[in-house]
Design an enzyme around this catalytic site. Sequence first.
Site, PDB file in Angstrom:
ATOM      1  N   CYS A 170       0.865  -1.179   0.000  1.00  0.00           N
ATOM      2  CA  CYS A 170       0.000   0.000   0.000  1.00  0.00           C
ATOM      3  C   CYS A 170       0.897   1.223   0.000  1.00  0.00           C
ATOM      4  CB  CYS A 170      -0.909   0.005   1.227  1.00  0.00           C
ATOM      5  SG  CYS A 170      -2.052   1.406   1.278  1.00  0.00           S
ATOM      6  N   GLU A 187      -3.317   1.002  -6.483  1.00  0.00           N
ATOM      7  CA  GLU A 187      -2.268   0.068  -6.870  1.00  0.00           C
ATOM      8  C   GLU A 187      -2.060   0.218  -8.371  1.00  0.00           C
ATOM      9  OE1 GLU A 187       0.649  -1.389  -6.430  1.00  0.00           O
ATOM     10  OE2 GLU A 187      -0.260  -2.075  -4.558  1.00  0.00           O
TER      11      GLU A 187
END
Length: 261
Positions: free
Chosen positions: A2, A120
């Site tokens: 993340c 992402e």
Amino acid sequence: MCGRFSLQTPVPELADLFEADPSRLEGWPARYNVAPTDEVIALRRGTTRRSTPRRSTPRRSAGGRELVPLRWGLIPNWTEDRASLPPMINARAESLETRRAFRDLVIDRRCAVLADGFYEWRKEGGLKQPYFVRRRDRRPMALAGLWDVWRGPDGRIPSCTIVTTCANELLEPLHGRMPVILGGEGARMWLDLDISERTMEPLRPFDAAALEVFAVSRRVNRVASDDAACAEPRGAPIREPSGWRERPPVGDAPAGQLGLF
């Protein structure tokens, strides 16, 4: 992993949803592109009582939950020169109990970093295409984390890291890792249990059927871009692993055909 996320849900709503004291957060703005070293909103077990509750009964009692600002990128308290360490924005769940930076924190300095969703990237058409991951029910996410306080010439810096685990089947085409998303019972187990009762059980991949993914503009690639356009969907959400078949083959599609600028 993340590396970027967003949080637009207002603080009062977060406080009600997670049953936490928000008194340390004043005038917190909506964020669409939170990056490492930024301050984030963390949920943790507190030890003090709010002096002037807004309700007839306190939102929490001593030892209940609180919302606090923390710098994203853990600085261990034992670090002599914080510039000598890379920012620890993520911590692998598998090594929390063995790695020096985390093994003590996992006992008594647990938290959850709050987010509406995270970004992402996937290589498509020779470029890195960003995607936004969120819960299908649009509820904010509580991402398992650890926190610490470093004291040095720069003063006192509270900081945190986000715990990651193996990606579920929906997110695996994006990255082999994903942040640990805590459900209601998982959050209780991670945050609220006494030290002697705490467990690592919540540190597992989140249910793929509860998430959705959609492409967003590549403007989010720039840390300076921080507005609603960063998280706007560019196409239908992907809700099943098979949905990735409709995307251009990795590295094959000409950039101009993606239409995601």
